[in-house]
Design a protein around this motif. Sequence first.
Motif, PDB file in Angstrom:
ATOM      1  N   VAL A 106       0.708  -1.332   0.091  1.00 29.27           N
ATOM      2  CA  VAL A 106       0.031  -0.092   0.188  1.00 29.27           C
ATOM      3  C   VAL A 106       0.834   1.387  -0.030  1.00 29.27           C
ATOM      4  CG1 VAL A 106      -1.918   1.184   1.052  1.00 29.27           C
ATOM      5  CG2 VAL A 106      -1.717  -1.221   1.328  1.00 29.27           C
ATOM      6  N   GLY A 107       0.570   1.923  -0.809  1.00 25.48           N
ATOM      7  CA  GLY A 107       1.495   3.261  -1.156  1.00 25.48           C
ATOM      8  C   GLY A 107       0.786   4.712  -1.100  1.00 25.48           C
ATOM      9  N   ASN A 124       6.190  -3.103   8.025  1.00 24.55           N
ATOM     10  CA  ASN A 124       7.330  -2.932   7.170  1.00 24.55           C
ATOM     11  C   ASN A 124       7.311  -1.449   6.694  1.00 24.55           C
ATOM     12  OD1 ASN A 124       8.706  -5.563   7.881  1.00 24.55           O
ATOM     13  ND2 ASN A 124       7.411  -6.421   6.347  1.00 24.55           N
ATOM     14  N   ILE A 125       6.854  -0.649   7.169  1.00 26.89           N
ATOM     15  CA  ILE A 125       6.629   0.782   6.992  1.00 26.89           C
ATOM     16  C   ILE A 125       8.070   1.435   6.306  1.00 26.89           C
ATOM     17  CG2 ILE A 125       5.962   3.032   7.130  1.00 26.89           C
ATOM     18  CD1 ILE A 125       3.674   1.313   7.363  1.00 26.89           C
ATOM     19  N   LYS A 130      15.270   5.074  12.326  1.00 26.02           N
ATOM     20  CA  LYS A 130      16.307   3.969  12.845  1.00 26.02           C
ATOM     21  C   LYS A 130      16.255   2.923  11.825  1.00 26.02           C
ATOM     22  CE  LYS A 130      15.301   5.524  17.531  1.00 26.02           C
ATOM     23  NZ  LYS A 130      15.210   5.200  19.027  1.00 26.02           N
ATOM     24  N   TYR A 131      16.044   2.978  10.729  1.00 30.30           N
ATOM     25  CA  TYR A 131      16.032   1.990   9.788  1.00 30.30           C
ATOM     26  C   TYR A 131      16.502   2.428   8.404  1.00 30.30           C
ATOM     27  CZ  TYR A 131      14.713  -2.025   6.715  1.00 30.30           C
ATOM     28  OH  TYR A 131      14.879  -3.102   5.683  1.00 30.30           O
ATOM     29  N   HIS A 202       5.408   3.687   2.197  1.00 31.21           N
ATOM     30  CA  HIS A 202       4.322   2.263   1.551  1.00 31.21           C
ATOM     31  C   HIS A 202       4.894   1.670   2.763  1.00 31.21           C
ATOM     32  CE1 HIS A 202       8.690   1.149   0.241  1.00 31.21           C
ATOM     33  NE2 HIS A 202       8.165  -0.172   0.402  1.00 31.21           N
ATOM     34  N   GLY A 203       3.670   0.623   2.681  1.00 31.32           N
ATOM     35  CA  GLY A 203       3.889  -0.463   3.728  1.00 31.32           C
ATOM     36  C   GLY A 203       3.296  -1.999   3.288  1.00 31.32           C
TER      37      GLY A 203
END
Length: 217
Positions: A106-107, A124-125, A130-131, A202-203
């Motif tokens: 989904v974006g 998983n956005i 910190k990623y 997106h996620g």
Amino acid sequence: MKVATRDASALTDADLDELAAMGGAFGIGAVSKAKDAWVLATTAYDGKTLAGFMFLTLERLGGTPCVVMGLLSVKRTPKRDAAMKGLMTEAFHRALMAFPDEDVVVGARFVKPEGLEAFAPLTNIIPRPKYNAVGEERAWGRRLARRYAIEPQYDAASFIAKTNAQSGFIDYEPVKKPKIPADIAAMFKGVNIAKGGVIIVHGWTMAESLAKLGKKR
């Protein structure tokens, strides 16, 4: 909330006038262009009052099932959280019908961190604090920028399109103003709203989650 979806091409001039008059971020020019740019149009009504709407398309990008959200706007009323939930549930339901038993991306575009509440059910956005996003995750940002026709002004490192990219985004503010963590606020620092900037986020929803999220009550 009464939520319904139809083909965007079926919207009449009166429909477009109603969307534009709702009082959100998008005027008649934006909703008229959205009618031509996106496949589905969803509305949420509180009684007879329009409480929110969205335009989206379900398609495969790079072979992967994707919900590409063109624009979403929720009227600033005490029931706006219910309107947002109704719209997002409808988006998940449409994805479930189109892509049963598949994981779905989904974006959407955002201008303020408050709008990220719409993506709360996703995992998983990207981007997130910190990623450090890897190559394929950054590739999704570029795919979405291309789909939104804003690739020339898009920066893959920050996921931000700096100018002229607000033809659609998530226009939503929760009833209870959330406390935005400093690292989330920092993520949006480069979004120049005045110049038309957005951040593309997106996620994922895994198939088993989508079956729950898209289930009609």
